[in-house]
Every structure is written in structure tokens, then in C-alpha cells.
Design an enzyme around this catalytic site. Structure first.
Site, PDB file in Angstrom:
ATOM      1  N   TYR A 153       0.830  -1.208   0.000  1.00 17.72           N
ATOM      2  CA  TYR A 153       0.000   0.000   0.000  1.00 17.72           C
ATOM      3  C   TYR A 153       0.862   1.255   0.000  1.00 17.72           C
ATOM      4  CZ  TYR A 153      -3.772   3.204   1.331  1.00 17.72           C
ATOM      5  OH  TYR A 153      -4.677   4.236   1.374  1.00 17.72           O
ATOM      6  N   GLU A 155       4.129   1.809  -0.679  1.00 19.36           N
ATOM      7  CA  GLU A 155       4.964   2.020  -1.863  1.00 19.36           C
ATOM      8  C   GLU A 155       4.129   2.106  -3.137  1.00 19.36           C
ATOM      9  OE1 GLU A 155       7.642   3.155  -1.277  1.00 19.36           O
ATOM     10  OE2 GLU A 155       9.109   1.852  -0.329  1.00 19.36           O
ATOM     11  N   ARG A 194     -10.024  -0.810  10.398  1.00 20.32           N
ATOM     12  CA  ARG A 194      -9.614   0.547  10.766  1.00 20.32           C
ATOM     13  C   ARG A 194     -10.034   0.838  12.202  1.00 20.32           C
ATOM     14  NH1 ARG A 194     -10.458   3.931   5.100  1.00 20.32           N
ATOM     15  NH2 ARG A 194     -11.796   2.264   4.358  1.00 20.32           N
ATOM     16  N   GLN A 217       0.175   5.654  20.922  1.00 17.18           N
ATOM     17  CA  GLN A 217       0.386   6.103  19.546  1.00 17.18           C
ATOM     18  C   GLN A 217      -0.796   6.984  19.132  1.00 17.18           C
ATOM     19  OE1 GLN A 217      -0.298   3.009  20.519  1.00 17.18           O
ATOM     20  NE2 GLN A 217      -1.184   1.736  18.924  1.00 17.18           N
ATOM     21  N   ASP A 281       3.753  -0.185  12.172  1.00 20.05           N
ATOM     22  CA  ASP A 281       2.626   0.680  12.516  1.00 20.05           C
ATOM     23  C   ASP A 281       3.166   2.032  12.984  1.00 20.05           C
ATOM     24  OD1 ASP A 281      -0.344   0.667  12.905  1.00 20.05           O
ATOM     25  OD2 ASP A 281       0.245   1.311  14.911  1.00 20.05           O
TER      26      ASP A 281
END
Length: 320
Positions: A153, A155, A194, A217, A281
């Protein structure tokens, strides 16, 4: 060169991935302003449910098609959204994912070149990878693992941006590139992996809310209607402005803060559980939107709490 059909009349607009979460909302917005829409989708991740309400609209046309194959149609603008956008989906068939981004871009750029029309690429904040600068601005080249699980995804989208800019420089094509930061809202899939949809579905079903890593995060969450406004503003911008341009909400939340808001708004008693952080991640993600503010006069207006309320209502009705 400007396609003469676009002057003084409604446009016929191609939306690839038009039956997806964002694509279907874009189709709605284009139809609402009086344009004709040709929606193409291969329905790998898109859903007919997202476009049921417009199938009978005389200005809407649906074509089942995979962008990795050439397409010969007559349109005035192209919005290229075709590509799985959640880790669960794009890692399920990584070869097809990168083909969709790269071969799909080549095919859509070829169509735009033949027709002499503008084309917009829905790129992603994932081009920044696990960023080493914060917030992320468009001049940052990113910190991306080219051989990791997310590379198909990340790249793929980076290569698509390269293709867009090369077509612009070599063929003088009118291109637009926006980098989408985490977007959410009604019509997200219940199983797309998601974080917003995951947390809401788990909370509504009374299941533990899964937090990867320690939950510190961060992400910045943009409601779909704000993003669609950014799409339209970008396409309407002067030909000299190609982007890339960040479109996202710069207010940052930790995963724990997001989970707490979802619990509060759903009234769920779900507990938080922690799982190992997936490979590559990103630890933090927040857009610098100065370029969008200055060149597009665009700012997000929907708060996370307001957007979550609408999204929760959608999932509550969907899950019964």
C-alpha cells in the site's frame, strides 16, 4: 489544454472506487451539485449498499470494472480513488493492491492524457511511513519500509504519486494529488480493520476493545464530509497547483483517548485489552495543513466527538 465540454455546463465525472466508503460520498457530492457521475468499482472492497440510494438517479452510471485493465470512456474529470485502504484489506492480496495503485494509475493517467482532462489522485498519509518529523508536511519524503507488510500500500501509493508528477512534467497533464489522513464516517465497513470502525463495532457488541501497543500512539481523525470538501476544492484549484496537499484534521488523539470517547458515546461497558503492535505501525500521525489552508482555503469543521456521534448512529442501525 481544457476539454471544451467542461465550460459552462455540468461535467461528466469518473470516480474510480466509487462504491467504496469515500468514493460513494464523493459520488453523492458530485450529483448534488448537478454533475453526471460514472462510478467504476470491482467490488472487492466496495459495496452496492453504499450506492443503492443513487442507482436510480438519471445522472448516475455504474460500471463494474477493475482499473488494472484499460478503460475507454468519455468524461471531463477523473477522481482516482480505487485501492483497498485498510490494512486488513490491502494485506489480504498485496500483489493486487500494488497493481491497483500502480497499473491503475497508469491506466487512468493514460485516459486523462487522451482526453486532455484533469485527474486527481487520492494518495495517503501512509507515504510518510513511520514519520521522523511531526507534524508531517508535504516536503517530507517519509520513512517507509519498502519490503514490509504495509509496503504494498505505502509504496504503491508513493509510486502512483511519481507517475502523476511524471505525466505532469512530461505530458503537461493537469494532475492533482491529495494525501488523505485517517478519515472515518458512515459507510465504513464493519470488518475493515480501521481503528474507528473497530472500536465502535466492538463497543456496540459489548466485546473488548482491542488496542494495539500501549495505546499512546496517535492519529488525527478527519470526518468524511470535511475530506470530500477537500477533494472538490483541490480539483477546482488552478492548474498550476498540483500538490501533493495534505487533507486531514490536525487535532491529535491517542488510541486510548479515542477508545474512551467511543465508550462514552456508546454507553458500552467494554473493557480495553492490549495486543502487540503490528509491524511498521506508525507511532504518530498528524498533518500539517498550512498548504491546504493557504491554497484551497480549506479547514476541517467537524470535531471528533460530533463525527463519532454520526458514525456510531450509522453502525448502531447497521448492526441492529
Amino acid at each position: 489544454m481544457v476539454n471544451q465540454k467542461t465550460q459552462g455546463s455540468a461535467k461528466r465525472i469518473l470516480v474510480t472506487g466509487g462504491a467504496g466508503f469515500l468514493g460513494s460520498h464523493l459520488c453523492d457530492a458530485l450529483l448534488a451539485r448537478g454533475d453526471e457521475v460514472l462510478c467504476i468499482d470491482n467490488f472487492v472492497t466496495g459495496s452496492r449498499k453504499n450506492i443503492y440510494h443513487i442507482l436510480d438517479n438519471p445522472n448516475f452510471e455504474l460500471l463494474r470494472h477493475d482499473v488494472t485493465f484499460p478503460l475507454y470512456v468519455e468524461v471531463d474529470e477523473i477522481y482516482n480513488l480505487a485501492c483497498p485502504a485498510s490494512p486488513v484489506h490491502y494485506q489480504a492480496d498485496p500483489v493486487q493492491t500494488i497493481k491497483t495503485s500502480v497499473v491503475g494509475a497508469i491506466n487512468m493517467l493514460g485516459l486523462a492524457k487522451r482526453l486532455h482532462i484533469p485527474i486527481l489522485q487520492a494518495s495517503t498519509s501512509e507515504v510518510y511511513g513511520d514519520p521522523q518529523i511531526h507534524p508531517q508536511e508535504e516536503g517530507y519524503w517519509g520513512h517507509v519500509n519498502p519490503i514490509g507488510l504495509r509496503s504494498c500500500y505505502d509504496e504503491g501509493k508513493r509510486t502512483a504519486e511519481t507517475l502523476f508528477m511524471d505525466y505532469h512534467r512530461q505530458h503537461h497533464l493537469d494532475v492533482k494529488i491529495i494525501r488523505i489522513f485517517n478519515t472515518y464516517g458512515p459507510r465504513m465497513s464493519t470488518h475493515d480493520g480501521r481503528v474507528v470502525s473497530n472500536f465502535i463495532v466492538q463497543a456496540l457488541q459489548g466485546k473488548p476493545i482491542t488496542i494495539f501497543g500501549d495505546g499512546t500512539q496517535t492519529r488525527s481523525f478527519c470526518f468524511y464530509s470535511d475530506l470530500i470538501a477537500g477533494f472538490l476544492s483541490m480539483m477546482a484549484s488552478p492548474q498550476s497547483f498540483t500538490g501533493p496537499c495534505n487533507i486531514g484534521n490536525p487535532i491529535e488523539f491517542t488510541m486510548i483517548e479515542l477508545a474512551q470517547q467511543v465508550l462514552d458515546l456508546t454507553g458500552s461497558q467494554s473493557k480495553l485489552i492490549h495486543m502487540p503492535l503490528p509491524q511498521d505501525d506508525p507511532r504518530q500521525r498528524r498533518p500539517d495543513i498550512a498548504l491546504a489552508q493557504n491554497r484551497l482555503k480549506w479547514d476541517p469543521v467537524i470535531s471528533l466527538r460530533e463525527g463519532l456521534k454520526e458514525t456510531i448512529a450509522y453502525f448502531r442501525a447497521l448492526l441492529g
